[in-house]
Design a protein around this motif. Sequence first.
Motif, mmCIF file in Angstrom:
data_model
loop_
_atom_site.group_PDB
_atom_site.id
_atom_site.type_symbol
_atom_site.label_atom_id
_atom_site.label_comp_id
_atom_site.label_asym_id
_atom_site.label_seq_id
_atom_site.Cartn_x
_atom_site.Cartn_y
_atom_site.Cartn_z
ATOM 1 N N GLY A 69 4.189 2.198 7.680
ATOM 2 C CA GLY A 69 2.718 2.177 7.705
ATOM 3 C C GLY A 69 3.240 1.588 6.559
ATOM 4 N N LEU A 70 3.064 0.741 5.411
ATOM 5 C CA LEU A 70 2.350 -0.165 4.505
ATOM 6 C C LEU A 70 1.865 -1.037 4.583
ATOM 7 N N ASP A 71 0.893 -1.082 3.711
ATOM 8 C CA ASP A 71 -0.354 -2.297 3.742
ATOM 9 C C ASP A 71 0.133 -3.498 4.003
ATOM 10 N N PRO A 72 0.334 -4.677 4.123
ATOM 11 C CA PRO A 72 1.113 -5.801 3.755
ATOM 12 C C PRO A 72 -0.055 -6.191 1.622
ATOM 13 N N ALA A 73 -1.228 -6.232 2.688
ATOM 14 C CA ALA A 73 -2.472 -6.597 1.736
ATOM 15 C C ALA A 73 -2.400 -5.531 0.719
ATOM 16 N N GLY A 74 -2.110 -5.185 0.494
ATOM 17 C CA GLY A 74 -2.366 -4.358 -0.463
ATOM 18 C C GLY A 74 -0.295 -4.681 -2.336
ATOM 19 N N VAL A 75 0.123 -5.293 -1.798
ATOM 20 C CA VAL A 75 1.649 -5.715 -2.393
ATOM 21 C C VAL A 75 1.750 -6.899 -2.489
ATOM 22 N N ARG A 76 1.991 -6.861 -3.770
ATOM 23 C CA ARG A 76 1.971 -8.317 -4.541
ATOM 24 C C ARG A 76 3.945 -8.282 -5.187
ATOM 25 N N VAL A 77 3.902 -9.195 -4.300
ATOM 26 C CA VAL A 77 5.531 -9.466 -4.980
ATOM 27 C C VAL A 77 5.671 -10.955 -5.714
ATOM 28 N N PHE A 78 7.044 -10.457 -6.912
ATOM 29 C CA PHE A 78 6.540 -10.902 -7.781
ATOM 30 C C PHE A 78 7.786 -11.487 -8.182
ATOM 31 N N ALA A 86 8.182 -5.125 -5.795
ATOM 32 C CA ALA A 86 6.977 -6.027 -5.468
ATOM 33 C C ALA A 86 5.652 -5.443 -6.330
ATOM 34 N N TRP A 87 5.258 -5.355 -6.435
ATOM 35 C CA TRP A 87 3.931 -4.746 -7.547
ATOM 36 C C TRP A 87 3.105 -3.792 -5.916
ATOM 37 N N TRP A 88 2.761 -2.405 -6.339
ATOM 38 C CA TRP A 88 1.663 -2.196 -5.200
ATOM 39 C C TRP A 88 0.319 -2.403 -6.032
ATOM 40 N N HIS A 89 -0.340 -3.223 -6.123
ATOM 41 C CA HIS A 89 -1.437 -3.860 -6.191
ATOM 42 C C HIS A 89 -2.525 -2.733 -6.148
ATOM 43 N N ARG A 90 -3.202 -2.584 -4.743
ATOM 44 C CA ARG A 90 -4.046 -1.676 -3.777
ATOM 45 C C ARG A 90 -3.172 -0.860 -2.929
ATOM 46 N N GLU A 91 -2.931 0.661 -3.367
ATOM 47 C CA GLU A 91 -2.100 0.861 -3.139
ATOM 48 C C GLU A 91 -2.998 1.859 -1.340
ATOM 49 N N SER A 92 -2.015 1.802 -0.197
ATOM 50 C CA SER A 92 -2.517 1.901 0.992
ATOM 51 C C SER A 92 -1.700 3.306 1.656
ATOM 52 N N GLU A 93 -1.815 4.819 2.377
ATOM 53 C CA GLU A 93 -1.738 5.434 2.537
ATOM 54 C C GLU A 93 -0.393 5.215 3.243
#
Length: 244
Positions: free
Chosen positions: A106-115, A135-142
């Motif tokens: 259920g990860l929200d891809p909008a909060g993830v930053r691929v690096f 990737a960095w979990w820039h904005r966490e989601s449940e």
Amino acid sequence: MTQTGTGIQTWAEADLPEWLRPVARAARSVRPEQLSRFLPPAEGGRRSAVLVLFGEGPEGPDLLLLQRAATLRSHAGQAAFPGGSVDPGDDGPEGTALREAQEEVGLDPAGVRVFGRLPDLYIPVSDFVVTPVLAWWHRESEVAPGAPEEVARVLRVSIAELADPANRVRLRHPGGHLGPAFEVQDLVVWGFTAGLIDRVLHHTGWERPWDPRREITLSDTEARLARRGFDPYEETASEPEVRD
């Protein structure tokens, strides 16, 4: 921040928190043979990707892992990174890793930053070419198991816990293979996932001295599940050909 050929934005090292920058630097310099003894073929292979997602949890920097359901035909009960096979509509390995993470936990891809990516790893028997996507979990989601029949548990494991010498062992599989493992959160992380974590700790400088003579074996339950579809090549796929 740059645009990759896949269309997914990739963040530059300067955009990342200071603690995460060693991973970006390692990804630029590490050679495939420093991660695995099996290199992908020049052509072909079944493409897949896993999401190596770093976050900042209650215990500090961490990694997102899942435990596969005990009812699966392969890798039952094992800890793993979210990921799976490439679908035709995926936007490159990054798209595969993000889609699979969304479906599995259920990860929200909008909060993830691929690096970045690590070099592809190869699993000869199943012919899988695996791309580890960083990737960095820039904005966490449940997050939670998206399909209980596939995912039994979702967990965040701190880098400090993984690097703690008290949690590091070598695990002997019933087939005889001996490889790196981690005893964390009432779970033994072993096989492909443990091998990849082992190499990340080493090449980022996060590794702490530990005793490789500490050896454990799988429990009866874990061994029974592992024998279901066990692939000895996969369990060694992330052990390096060259150690440095």
